[in-house]
Design a protein around this motif. Sequence first.
Motif, PDB file in Angstrom:
ATOM      1  N   CYS A  57      43.794  24.622  47.660  1.00 34.89           N
ATOM      2  CA  CYS A  57      44.406  25.546  48.630  1.00 34.89           C
ATOM      3  C   CYS A  57      43.262  25.577  50.036  1.00 34.89           C
ATOM      4  CB  CYS A  57      44.611  27.210  48.136  1.00 34.89           C
ATOM      5  SG  CYS A  57      45.483  28.572  48.862  1.00 34.89           S
ATOM      6  N   ALA A  58      43.491  25.282  50.498  1.00 26.17           N
ATOM      7  CA  ALA A  58      43.153  25.157  51.952  1.00 26.17           C
ATOM      8  C   ALA A  58      43.070  26.665  52.695  1.00 26.17           C
ATOM      9  CB  ALA A  58      44.122  24.495  52.976  1.00 26.17           C
ATOM     10  N   THR A  59      43.554  28.032  52.324  1.00 28.13           N
ATOM     11  CA  THR A  59      43.221  29.530  52.954  1.00 28.13           C
ATOM     12  C   THR A  59      43.058  30.013  51.829  1.00 28.13           C
ATOM     13  OG1 THR A  59      45.722  30.105  52.234  1.00 28.13           O
ATOM     14  CG2 THR A  59      44.807  29.406  54.910  1.00 28.13           C
ATOM     15  N   THR A  60      42.679  31.373  52.099  1.00 32.79           N
ATOM     16  CA  THR A  60      42.078  32.407  51.141  1.00 32.79           C
ATOM     17  C   THR A  60      43.766  32.247  50.199  1.00 32.79           C
ATOM     18  OG1 THR A  60      40.321  33.135  52.720  1.00 32.79           O
ATOM     19  CG2 THR A  60      41.678  34.816  50.719  1.00 32.79           C
ATOM     20  N   ALA A  61      43.706  32.352  48.586  1.00 31.25           N
ATOM     21  CA  ALA A  61      44.216  32.791  47.817  1.00 31.25           C
ATOM     22  C   ALA A  61      44.219  34.215  46.962  1.00 31.25           C
ATOM     23  CB  ALA A  61      44.206  31.573  47.004  1.00 31.25           C
ATOM     24  N   THR A  62      45.373  34.715  46.521  1.00 28.33           N
ATOM     25  CA  THR A  62      45.091  36.010  45.686  1.00 28.33           C
ATOM     26  C   THR A  62      45.386  35.742  44.667  1.00 28.33           C
ATOM     27  OG1 THR A  62      47.810  36.297  46.359  1.00 28.33           O
ATOM     28  CG2 THR A  62      45.501  37.233  47.639  1.00 28.33           C
ATOM     29  N   ALA A  63      44.687  36.643  43.576  1.00 27.10           N
ATOM     30  CA  ALA A  63      45.480  37.142  41.979  1.00 27.10           C
ATOM     31  C   ALA A  63      45.632  38.097  42.010  1.00 27.10           C
ATOM     32  CB  ALA A  63      44.212  36.445  41.712  1.00 27.10           C
ATOM     33  N   PHE A  68      44.736  43.624  36.296  1.00 18.63           N
ATOM     34  CA  PHE A  68      43.057  44.282  37.437  1.00 18.63           C
ATOM     35  C   PHE A  68      43.459  44.140  38.655  1.00 18.63           C
ATOM     36  CE2 PHE A  68      43.571  39.558  36.499  1.00 18.63           C
ATOM     37  CZ  PHE A  68      43.496  39.080  37.364  1.00 18.63           C
ATOM     38  N   ASP A  69      43.019  44.932  39.078  1.00 19.86           N
ATOM     39  CA  ASP A  69      43.173  44.603  41.187  1.00 19.86           C
ATOM     40  C   ASP A  69      43.844  43.512  41.236  1.00 19.86           C
ATOM     41  OD1 ASP A  69      43.217  47.289  40.107  1.00 19.86           O
ATOM     42  OD2 ASP A  69      41.267  47.595  41.387  1.00 19.86           O
ATOM     43  N   THR A  70      43.768  43.398  42.402  1.00 18.83           N
ATOM     44  CA  THR A  70      44.334  42.042  43.677  1.00 18.83           C
ATOM     45  C   THR A  70      43.309  41.411  44.057  1.00 18.83           C
ATOM     46  OG1 THR A  70      46.753  42.434  43.865  1.00 18.83           O
ATOM     47  CG2 THR A  70      46.318  40.760  45.488  1.00 18.83           C
ATOM     48  N   VAL A  71      43.025  40.331  43.399  1.00 17.18           N
ATOM     49  CA  VAL A  71      41.690  39.878  43.396  1.00 17.18           C
ATOM     50  C   VAL A  71      41.719  38.598  44.943  1.00 17.18           C
ATOM     51  CG1 VAL A  71      39.585  38.127  43.757  1.00 17.18           C
ATOM     52  CG2 VAL A  71      40.377  40.237  41.525  1.00 17.18           C
ATOM     53  N   ASN A  72      41.106  38.065  45.961  1.00 12.63           N
ATOM     54  CA  ASN A  72      40.893  37.845  47.227  1.00 12.63           C
ATOM     55  C   ASN A  72      39.998  35.761  46.681  1.00 12.63           C
ATOM     56  OD1 ASN A  72      42.714  38.683  48.836  1.00 12.63           O
ATOM     57  ND2 ASN A  72      41.335  40.175  49.721  1.00 12.63           N
ATOM     58  N   ILE A  73      40.603  35.137  46.408  1.00 11.22           N
ATOM     59  CA  ILE A  73      39.799  34.393  46.508  1.00 11.22           C
ATOM     60  C   ILE A  73      39.381  32.863  47.966  1.00 11.22           C
ATOM     61  CG2 ILE A  73      39.534  31.822  44.096  1.00 11.22           C
ATOM     62  CD1 ILE A  73      41.620  34.084  42.611  1.00 11.22           C
ATOM     63  N   SER A  78      35.815  30.829  43.623  1.00 11.70           N
ATOM     64  CA  SER A  78      36.609  31.459  42.732  1.00 11.70           C
ATOM     65  C   SER A  78      35.835  33.038  42.936  1.00 11.70           C
ATOM     66  CB  SER A  78      35.779  30.615  41.382  1.00 11.70           C
ATOM     67  OG  SER A  78      34.286  30.768  41.134  1.00 11.70           O
ATOM     68  N   ALA A  79      35.999  33.478  41.696  1.00 15.39           N
ATOM     69  CA  ALA A  79      36.418  35.448  42.212  1.00 15.39           C
ATOM     70  C   ALA A  79      36.436  36.054  41.186  1.00 15.39           C
ATOM     71  CB  ALA A  79      37.116  35.955  43.165  1.00 15.39           C
ATOM     72  N   THR A  80      35.170  36.802  40.903  1.00 13.29           N
ATOM     73  CA  THR A  80      35.719  37.329  39.061  1.00 13.29           C
ATOM     74  C   THR A  80      36.708  39.300  39.565  1.00 13.29           C
ATOM     75  OG1 THR A  80      34.206  38.537  39.596  1.00 13.29           O
ATOM     76  CG2 THR A  80      33.673  36.799  38.142  1.00 13.29           C
ATOM     77  N   ALA A  81      37.406  39.247  38.473  1.00 14.57           N
ATOM     78  CA  ALA A  81      37.917  40.787  38.055  1.00 14.57           C
ATOM     79  C   ALA A  81      37.776  40.714  36.856  1.00 14.57           C
ATOM     80  CB  ALA A  81      39.747  40.133  38.143  1.00 14.57           C
ATOM     81  N   THR A  82      37.519  42.285  36.725  1.00 11.45           N
ATOM     82  CA  THR A  82      37.159  43.189  35.208  1.00 11.45           C
ATOM     83  C   THR A  82      38.326  43.564  35.038  1.00 11.45           C
ATOM     84  OG1 THR A  82      35.027  43.761  36.809  1.00 11.45           O
ATOM     85  CG2 THR A  82      36.179  44.951  35.013  1.00 11.45           C
ATOM     86  N   LYS A  88      45.908  47.192  27.125  1.00 16.43           N
ATOM     87  CA  LYS A  88      46.517  46.826  25.175  1.00 16.43           C
ATOM     88  C   LYS A  88      46.022  45.778  24.460  1.00 16.43           C
ATOM     89  CE  LYS A  88      50.392  47.377  22.517  1.00 16.43           C
ATOM     90  NZ  LYS A  88      52.193  47.005  22.568  1.00 16.43           N
ATOM     91  N   ALA A  89      45.358  45.865  23.453  1.00 16.29           N
ATOM     92  CA  ALA A  89      44.834  44.880  22.708  1.00 16.29           C
ATOM     93  C   ALA A  89      45.948  44.513  22.430  1.00 16.29           C
ATOM     94  CB  ALA A  89      44.024  45.861  21.748  1.00 16.29           C
ATOM     95  N   GLY A  90      45.806  42.823  21.425  1.00 11.78           N
ATOM     96  CA  GLY A  90      47.195  41.527  21.513  1.00 11.78           C
ATOM     97  C   GLY A  90      47.658  41.356  22.821  1.00 11.78           C
ATOM     98  N   ALA A  91      48.091  42.240  23.592  1.00 12.49           N
ATOM     99  CA  ALA A  91      49.193  41.886  24.655  1.00 12.49           C
ATOM    100  C   ALA A  91      48.355  41.106  25.435  1.00 12.49           C
ATOM    101  CB  ALA A  91      49.185  43.270  25.351  1.00 12.49           C
ATOM    102  N   THR A  92      49.445  40.028  25.493  1.00 10.71           N
ATOM    103  CA  THR A  92      49.466  39.312  27.165  1.00 10.71           C
ATOM    104  C   THR A  92      49.856  39.491  28.325  1.00 10.71           C
ATOM    105  OG1 THR A  92      49.782  37.576  25.299  1.00 10.71           O
ATOM    106  CG2 THR A  92      49.969  36.857  27.390  1.00 10.71           C
ATOM    107  N   TYR A  93      49.359  39.492  29.497  1.00 12.68           N
ATOM    108  CA  TYR A  93      49.739  39.625  30.706  1.00 12.68           C
ATOM    109  C   TYR A  93      49.629  38.262  31.858  1.00 12.68           C
ATOM    110  CZ  TYR A  93      48.022  44.304  29.689  1.00 12.68           C
ATOM    111  OH  TYR A  93      48.139  46.075  28.825  1.00 12.68           O
ATOM    112  N   GLN A  94      51.065  38.629  32.452  1.00  6.33           N
ATOM    113  CA  GLN A  94      50.963  37.628  33.557  1.00  6.33           C
ATOM    114  C   GLN A  94      50.071  37.447  34.677  1.00  6.33           C
ATOM    115  OE1 GLN A  94      52.773  34.675  32.844  1.00  6.33           O
ATOM    116  NE2 GLN A  94      53.087  35.077  30.715  1.00  6.33           N
ATOM    117  N   VAL A  95      49.342  36.995  34.534  1.00  8.80           N
ATOM    118  CA  VAL A  95      48.551  36.531  36.308  1.00  8.80           C
ATOM    119  C   VAL A  95      48.990  35.257  37.206  1.00  8.80           C
ATOM    120  CG1 VAL A  95      46.276  35.746  37.253  1.00  8.80           C
ATOM    121  CG2 VAL A  95      46.026  36.442  34.778  1.00  8.80           C
ATOM    122  N   THR A  96      49.337  35.793  38.651  1.00 10.10           N
ATOM    123  CA  THR A  96      50.086  35.920  39.558  1.00 10.10           C
ATOM    124  C   THR A  96      49.233  35.485  40.639  1.00 10.10           C
ATOM    125  OG1 THR A  96      51.467  36.382  38.707  1.00 10.10           O
ATOM    126  CG2 THR A  96      52.017  35.571  41.737  1.00 10.10           C
TER     127      THR A  96
END
Length: 179
Positions: A57-63, A68-73, A78-82, A88-96
């Motif tokens: 990715c030649a530009t700044t990407a977002t996740a 978690f809050d939107t993170v600029n990469i 790479s970047a970190t997110a808290t 919710k324990a056991g749940a699955t979340y989508q990361v875009t």
Amino acid sequence: MRAIRAVSAALLAVSALALTTPTATAAPSGGNAPFGFTVTPSTVAAGGRVTLSVTNCATTATASSGVFDTVNIPSGRSATATVDWDAKAGATYQVTFTCNGQSGTTSLRISSATRNPTPAATVTRTTGATVVPGGVRGGLGGSVGGVSTTELVGGTALVVAAAAGTIYVVRRRTEDRQH
């Protein structure tokens, strides 16, 4: 000293866990996005941290995610997110991930293990040294404030009595042996 050992052991355990957790590598949805992305680890406890990476990715990407809050990469980094504590324990979340208007998704699973929050570091400022008059009272344990006259006279009397008793016993034995 125990605190240093405990912190060292905890950091070693976290490092070992981070190195052995599986990495989620996903192909973008639709299968034709020209960039790759990862979430490490792919399973994390609520309140934990994840590393988000984007390749090609030649530009700044977002996740972004609902956990978690939107993170600029930045490009090539790479970047970190808290993860939110209320995830919710056991749940699955989508990361875009989004790069140059194209997006791809992957999953992030929240483990059932809870994580204790680490307390924030406390900064203490000192303005200078405090000088206490007098020397160190080694061996007294700090509980003795001083010697009074009564204690001094009593201690001297005990020493004199012990010395006199010793002399009396020694002289008496000597006398008994001479006869």
